[in-house]
Enzyme design. Structure first.
Site, PDB file in Angstrom:
ATOM      1  N   MET A 125     -36.187   4.702   8.217  1.00  0.00           N
ATOM      2  CA  MET A 125     -35.193   3.657  10.092  1.00  0.00           C
ATOM      3  C   MET A 125     -33.870   2.638   9.209  1.00  0.00           C
ATOM      4  SD  MET A 125     -38.479   2.106  11.574  1.00  0.00           S
ATOM      5  CE  MET A 125     -40.001   2.854  11.446  1.00  0.00           C
ATOM      6  N   ALA A 179     -27.160   2.551  23.665  1.00  0.00           N
ATOM      7  CA  ALA A 179     -26.833   3.149  22.374  1.00  0.00           C
ATOM      8  C   ALA A 179     -28.086   3.331  21.748  1.00  0.00           C
ATOM      9  CB  ALA A 179     -26.257   2.296  21.090  1.00  0.00           C
ATOM     10  N   GLU A 244     -48.393   1.267  14.358  1.00  0.00           N
ATOM     11  CA  GLU A 244     -48.048   0.467  12.828  1.00  0.00           C
ATOM     12  C   GLU A 244     -48.064  -1.598  12.732  1.00  0.00           C
ATOM     13  OE1 GLU A 244     -43.829   1.301  11.169  1.00  0.00           O
ATOM     14  OE2 GLU A 244     -43.987   0.042  10.173  1.00  0.00           O
ATOM     15  N   ARG A 245     -47.873  -1.739  13.212  1.00  0.00           N
ATOM     16  CA  ARG A 245     -47.728  -3.171  13.085  1.00  0.00           C
ATOM     17  C   ARG A 245     -49.423  -3.662  13.474  1.00  0.00           C
ATOM     18  NH1 ARG A 245     -42.826  -3.656  17.292  1.00  0.00           N
ATOM     19  NH2 ARG A 245     -41.499  -3.715  15.304  1.00  0.00           N
ATOM     20  N   GLN A 338     -52.575 -22.830  -4.975  1.00  0.00           N
ATOM     21  CA  GLN A 338     -52.585 -24.294  -4.518  1.00  0.00           C
ATOM     22  C   GLN A 338     -53.657 -24.326  -5.738  1.00  0.00           C
ATOM     23  OE1 GLN A 338     -49.533 -26.440  -4.848  1.00  0.00           O
ATOM     24  NE2 GLN A 338     -50.879 -28.573  -5.346  1.00  0.00           N
ATOM     25  N   LEU A 339     -55.114 -24.651  -4.460  1.00  0.00           N
ATOM     26  CA  LEU A 339     -56.500 -24.637  -5.539  1.00  0.00           C
ATOM     27  C   LEU A 339     -56.811 -24.177  -6.803  1.00  0.00           C
ATOM     28  CD1 LEU A 339     -58.725 -24.411  -2.514  1.00  0.00           C
ATOM     29  CD2 LEU A 339     -57.766 -26.251  -3.643  1.00  0.00           C
ATOM     30  N   GLY A 342     -52.296 -24.384 -12.721  1.00  0.00           N
ATOM     31  CA  GLY A 342     -51.710 -23.936 -12.717  1.00  0.00           C
ATOM     32  C   GLY A 342     -51.708 -22.196 -13.554  1.00  0.00           C
ATOM     33  N   THR A 367     -39.535  -8.368  11.758  1.00  0.00           N
ATOM     34  CA  THR A 367     -39.470  -9.117  11.424  1.00  0.00           C
ATOM     35  C   THR A 367     -40.666 -10.539  12.527  1.00  0.00           C
ATOM     36  OG1 THR A 367     -37.867 -10.263  12.671  1.00  0.00           O
ATOM     37  CG2 THR A 367     -37.013  -8.999  10.636  1.00  0.00           C
ATOM     38  N   ASN A 368     -41.026 -10.955  12.004  1.00  0.00           N
ATOM     39  CA  ASN A 368     -41.483 -12.103  13.003  1.00  0.00           C
ATOM     40  C   ASN A 368     -40.673 -12.930  13.908  1.00  0.00           C
ATOM     41  OD1 ASN A 368     -44.187 -11.061  10.950  1.00  0.00           O
ATOM     42  ND2 ASN A 368     -44.437 -13.562  10.547  1.00  0.00           N
TER      43      ASN A 368
HETATM   44  C1  FAD Z   1     -41.013  -3.813   0.566  1.00  0.00           C
HETATM   45  C2  FAD Z   1     -39.946  -3.487   2.419  1.00  0.00           C
HETATM   46  C3  FAD Z   1     -40.510  -2.413   2.224  1.00  0.00           C
HETATM   47  C4  FAD Z   1     -39.722  -1.565   3.622  1.00  0.00           C
HETATM   48  N1  FAD Z   1     -40.460  -0.407   4.168  1.00  0.00           N
HETATM   49  C5  FAD Z   1     -39.567   0.043   5.045  1.00  0.00           C
HETATM   50  C6  FAD Z   1     -39.196   1.255   5.338  1.00  0.00           C
HETATM   51  O1  FAD Z   1     -40.628   2.849   4.798  1.00  0.00           O
HETATM   52  N2  FAD Z   1     -39.171   2.036   6.561  1.00  0.00           N
HETATM   53  C7  FAD Z   1     -38.135   0.959   7.103  1.00  0.00           C
HETATM   54  O2  FAD Z   1     -37.449   1.943   7.646  1.00  0.00           O
HETATM   55  N3  FAD Z   1     -37.463   0.397   6.916  1.00  0.00           N
HETATM   56  C8  FAD Z   1     -38.522  -0.303   5.269  1.00  0.00           C
HETATM   57  N4  FAD Z   1     -38.276  -2.028   5.803  1.00  0.00           N
HETATM   58  C9  FAD Z   1     -37.513  -2.382   5.960  1.00  0.00           C
HETATM   59  C10 FAD Z   1     -37.686  -3.613   7.175  1.00  0.00           C
HETATM   60  O3  FAD Z   1     -38.210  -3.620   7.771  1.00  0.00           O
HETATM   61  C11 FAD Z   1     -35.950  -4.375   7.296  1.00  0.00           C
HETATM   62  O4  FAD Z   1     -36.232  -5.189   6.502  1.00  0.00           O
HETATM   63  C12 FAD Z   1     -36.570  -5.393   8.252  1.00  0.00           C
HETATM   64  O5  FAD Z   1     -36.995  -4.789   9.680  1.00  0.00           O
HETATM   65  C13 FAD Z   1     -36.014  -6.526   8.744  1.00  0.00           C
HETATM   66  O6  FAD Z   1     -34.375  -6.201   8.716  1.00  0.00           O
HETATM   67  P1  FAD Z   1     -33.296  -6.219   7.744  1.00  0.00           P
HETATM   68  O7  FAD Z   1     -33.455  -6.440   6.216  1.00  0.00           O
HETATM   69  O8  FAD Z   1     -31.938  -5.819   7.846  1.00  0.00           O
HETATM   70  O9  FAD Z   1     -32.888  -7.578   8.417  1.00  0.00           O
HETATM   71  P2  FAD Z   1     -31.798  -8.184   9.643  1.00  0.00           P
HETATM   72  O10 FAD Z   1     -32.010  -7.724  10.160  1.00  0.00           O
HETATM   73  O11 FAD Z   1     -30.750  -8.788   9.149  1.00  0.00           O
HETATM   74  O12 FAD Z   1     -32.416  -9.622   9.323  1.00  0.00           O
HETATM   75  C14 FAD Z   1     -32.482 -10.805   9.181  1.00  0.00           C
HETATM   76  C15 FAD Z   1     -32.723 -12.189   9.305  1.00  0.00           C
HETATM   77  O13 FAD Z   1     -32.182 -12.576  11.039  1.00  0.00           O
HETATM   78  C16 FAD Z   1     -33.339 -12.380  11.776  1.00  0.00           C
HETATM   79  N5  FAD Z   1     -33.260 -11.681  12.909  1.00  0.00           N
HETATM   80  C17 FAD Z   1     -32.249 -10.525  13.205  1.00  0.00           C
HETATM   81  N6  FAD Z   1     -32.219 -10.330  14.411  1.00  0.00           N
HETATM   82  C18 FAD Z   1     -32.660 -11.486  15.493  1.00  0.00           C
HETATM   83  C19 FAD Z   1     -32.791 -11.679  16.782  1.00  0.00           C
HETATM   84  N7  FAD Z   1     -32.051 -11.223  17.165  1.00  0.00           N
HETATM   85  N8  FAD Z   1     -33.915 -12.799  16.626  1.00  0.00           N
HETATM   86  C20 FAD Z   1     -33.436 -14.056  16.193  1.00  0.00           C
HETATM   87  N9  FAD Z   1     -33.353 -13.872  14.556  1.00  0.00           N
HETATM   88  C21 FAD Z   1     -33.123 -12.827  14.411  1.00  0.00           C
HETATM   89  C22 FAD Z   1     -34.782 -11.808  11.225  1.00  0.00           C
HETATM   90  O14 FAD Z   1     -35.818 -11.951  11.712  1.00  0.00           O
HETATM   91  C23 FAD Z   1     -34.414 -12.139   9.589  1.00  0.00           C
HETATM   92  O15 FAD Z   1     -34.863 -13.584   9.905  1.00  0.00           O
HETATM   93  C24 FAD Z   1     -39.415  -2.144   4.345  1.00  0.00           C
HETATM   94  C25 FAD Z   1     -38.889  -3.262   4.001  1.00  0.00           C
HETATM   95  C26 FAD Z   1     -38.551  -3.745   2.857  1.00  0.00           C
HETATM   96  C27 FAD Z   1     -38.560  -5.215   2.283  1.00  0.00           C
END
Ligand code: FAD
Length: 381
Positions: A125, A179, A244-245, A338-339, A342, A367-368
């Site tokens: 994605m 979109a 997934e989640r 921490q527990l 080192g 993201t959270n």
């Molecule tokens: C180890 C790893 C494995 C992964 N595996 C996959 C995979 O298999 N397939 C795949 O498709 N993707 C994968 N991902 C991608 C992952 O799902 C994305 O990194 C994630 O969805 C965040 O997108 P971004 O990195 O573009 O961050 P961004 O979207 O650029 O976000 C950057 C910051 O802005 C914040 N933000 C963005 N929009 C908002 C909003 N509307 N309101 C408030 N805050 C916001 C975010 O929370 C974040 O803190 C993986 C990522 C990692 C690191």
């Protein structure tokens, strides 16, 4: 404490999977971390023994196993280390798309080999320019005769380097309004002209999971590789993100319990000022707080597993569990390190790896912050 969704058969399965991992994964895990990849031979072995997509129908080589088996697999994988989570992604995140939205011909083509471990799957994605805002993806699939011409770039793709086929989220109608109505899912197979894999990315943690960029330059993808209907991709993704989640919440819970367990052992044997550090009130309170938070989280996650198995729509609750459990896992990792003093910062101690591995939980699978946005939206905000 007994789990409402686990029966004796699940526990028997757990024992055999645990034994399998102790024999075939644990001794090699560090090697895999160095190689930044789980070897294909391990996937094959797992497939041969029935640990890949056991939920698949018997006609595709599966066992029609219920979701509780997936929970057991996720838990046992996470006990070895989050670095082999790519197997869970293949089992419970990617392949269910093929199962639910694929035609019979597509299922025959990909499911049996995914079950046997002959093929590894991935889902793409995220792009360099967009992650959270999925509707803004730039990868396009233009129809030309009996195929699509795909152009674009994906990044951070789990299993991306090892994958034999990847579900690519792309725009079949870049001008659609809104979109997300132009989004479709295309399965792109290894060897497709114009499809290239980038190198394995260097990450903070979860080293055994390969994570790659994928590049599409006029990639020629047969029209019969479209999954479901054109323009429905976004809806399919929304439908599948619940599982997934939830898997991520389960993995974070397992990781938290494991970190607490290893720290419990450590604080009992490490001494300071002439007594085990477990005798300090601070240690006891920190351990008690973590145990309480984990138990609260577990109660919630158990409930959601039951609801998910009952096919309830729990998108909102799963968003809550995803942010809460991944956040908790990060806090537990920091407290446990921490527990350990080192030694917690030394690679020889497992907590160091766990600390690195859990960091990404709050970032991927939405993201959270995005989870909180979903919850707020459902509150009418
Ligand atoms: C180890 C790893 C494995 C992964 N595996 C996959 C995979 O298999 N397939 C795949 O498709 N993707 C994968 N991902 C991608 C992952 O799902 C994305 O990194 C994630 O969805 C965040 O997108 P971004 O990195 O573009 O961050 P961004 O979207 O650029 O976000 C950057 C910051 O802005 C914040 N933000 C963005 N929009 C908002 C909003 N509307 N309101 C408030 N805050 C916001 C975010 O929370 C974040 O803190 C993986 C990522 C990692 C690191």
């Amino acid at each position: 404490m007994g789990k409402p969704y686990l029966k004796e058969e699940h526990e028997i399965f757990r024992k055999s999977f645990r034994k399998f991992l102790e024999l075939n994964a644990a001794p090699y895990f560090e090697e895999w971390e160095q190689a930044k990849q789980v070897p294909k031979s391990f996937w094959k072995l797992a497939g041969e023994q029935g640990f890949l997509c056991p939920w698949a129908d018997e006609k595709y080589g599966g066992y029609n196993a219920d979701f509780a088996y997936s929970v057991v697999i996720t838990e046992e994988l996470d006990k070895i280390g989050a670095g082999i989570g790519g197997i869970g992604l293949h089992n419970d995140i990617v392949m269910p798309y093929i199962d639910e939205f694929g035609t019979e011909e597509q299922k025959q083509r990909w499911l049996p080999k995914a079950v046997s471990g002959d093929m590894i799957s991935a889902i793409a994605m995220t792009e360099p320019g967009t992650g959270s805002d999925l509707a803004a993806i730039q990868t396009t699939a233009r129809k030309a005769g009996n195929h699509y011409v795909v152009n674009g770039e994906k990044t951070f793709i789990t299993n991306g380097y090892s994958t034999n086929f990847v579900i690519v989220v792309c725009k079949t109608d870049p001008n659609a309004q809104p979109a997300h109505k132009g989004v479709s899912l295309l399965v792109v197979e290894e060897g497709t002209p114009g499809f290239k894999k980038g190198k394995k990315l260097r990450k903070v943690g979860q080293h055994a999971n390969d994570t790659s960029e994928l590049i599409f330059e006029d990639a020629i993808v047969p029209q019969e590789n479209l999954l479901g209907e054109e323009g429905m991709g976004f809806y399919y993704l929304m439908k599948k993100l619940q599982q997934e989640r939830l898997m991520l919440a389960i993995g974070s819970l397992t990781g938290s319990k494991h970190m607490l367990e290893i720290t419990l052992d450590y604080v009992k044997q490490r001494t300071a000022f002439g007594k085990p550090i477990s005798k300090f009130q601070n240690t006891q309170f920190k351990m008690a707080e973590m145990a309480t938070n984990i138990r609260i989280g577990e109660t919630f996650v158990d409930r959601l597993i039951v609801d998910h198995m009952d096919k309830k729509n729990i998108v909102n609750e799963v968003a809550m569990a995803k942010w809460w459990m991944t956040d908790l896992a990060k806090r537990v990792a920091a407290e446990c390190m921490q527990l350990h003093g080192g030694y917690g910062y030394m690679e020889e101690y497992e907590i160091a790896r766990r600390y690195r591995d859990v960091a990404v939980g709050t970032i991927y699978a939405g993201t959270n912050e995005i989870m909180k946005q979903i919850i707020a939206k459902n509150m009418g905000l």
